[in-house]
Design a protein around this motif. Structure first.
Motif, short mmCIF file in Angstrom:
data_model
loop_
_atom_site.label_atom_id
_atom_site.label_comp_id
_atom_site.label_asym_id
_atom_site.label_seq_id
_atom_site.Cartn_x
_atom_site.Cartn_y
_atom_site.Cartn_z
N LEU A 168 -30.76 14.71 -9.91
CA LEU A 168 -29.85 13.61 -9.63
C LEU A 168 -30.52 12.48 -8.86
N LEU A 206 -25.92 17.54 -13.07
CA LEU A 206 -27.33 17.63 -12.71
C LEU A 206 -27.54 18.33 -11.37
N GLN A 240 -23.37 12.82 -14.36
CA GLN A 240 -24.61 13.18 -13.65
C GLN A 240 -24.32 13.94 -12.36
N ARG A 241 -23.37 13.46 -11.58
CA ARG A 241 -23.05 14.12 -10.31
C ARG A 241 -22.37 15.48 -10.54
N ARG A 256 -22.34 8.13 -14.59
CA ARG A 256 -22.56 8.50 -13.18
C ARG A 256 -21.75 9.73 -12.80
N PRO A 272 -24.71 15.67 -5.49
CA PRO A 272 -23.95 16.30 -6.58
C PRO A 272 -22.66 16.90 -6.06
#
Length: 218
Positions: free
Chosen positions: A45, A40, A36-37, A33, A53
């Motif tokens: 996201l 992406l 991803q933040r 997680r 993000p």
């Protein structure tokens, strides 16, 4: 109405999580997680979380860090550290080692541009490079990676390894687990099972990949 129309739609097979050797499942989920933040786009996201993000400068600052100590001081790393399950019961020395290991993980994982769940590092480095009959990372450089003796060597060599595969095609979680396992062995905690040692894991994945395109004797 036909039997075909009556039949329920086939369900997608359940996703099998990565096999972990040195980090917990909750840690793996928190790491993914976080990555991803950090990495992406806002649009990409949305497929994973409603959380926004983080600013791109946060990732850039962590990538510029040339030491574990510097990485620890970044805002990006603080987000990761605070998202991990607390282990307050650990002795202070073990907490310090855990902090160093996760800072090392952050330094390397932040380089990835793409997450490929369940694809381990060794398999990606051993895959064929553009129909050349040679792996993305040569056996010599792969052996050097496996014999990294200090955290600084490990980070430097892993960053170079990721550059060879365009920083794609590797599982964020597998990569983190490999680094955590390296740290465990670096501290003298070596598994009694050879198949659970990092050297075997990396070599097994790497040579399994090269066997897919090399002929006998090559």
């Amino acid at each position: 109405m036909s039997e075909t129309e009556l039949a329920p739609a086939a369900e997608a097979p359940p996703r099998v999580p990565e096999r972990l050797n040195a980090i917990e499942r909750r840690e793996a989920d928190a790491l993914r997680r976080w990555w991803q933040r950090l990495t992406l786009s806002a649009e990409a996201l949305k497929a994973h979380t409603d959380a926004p993000p983080w600013p791109k400068g946060m990732r850039a600052m962590l990538r510029r860090c040339d030491s574990i100590e510097a990485a620890m001081l970044t805002e990006a790393f603080r987000h990761l550290w605070n998202s991990l399950p607390a282990q307050d019961e650990l002795p202070e020395r073990q907490r310090d080692r855990r902090l160093q290991a996760w800072a090392c993980i952050a330094q390397v994982v932040v380089e990835l541009r793409e997450d490929a769940p369940k694809v381990p590092l060794g398999a990606c480095l051993g895959q064929q490079k553009r129909e050349t009959g040679k792996p993305c990372m040569s056996e010599l450089r792969f052996q050097q990676l496996m014999t990294s003796r200090t955290p600084e060597e490990l980070v430097q060599r892993l960053r170079r390894a990721l550059a060879l595969v365009d920083k794609r095609g590797i599982s964020v979680v597998h990569l983190a687990d490999n680094i955590a396992l390296w740290w465990r062995e670096y501290q003298g905690e070596i598994s009694s099972q050879p198949t659970r040692r990092l050297g075997f894991i990396w070599a097994n994945d790497y040579f399994a990949a090269t066997a897919g395109y090399r002929q006998d004797g090559q």
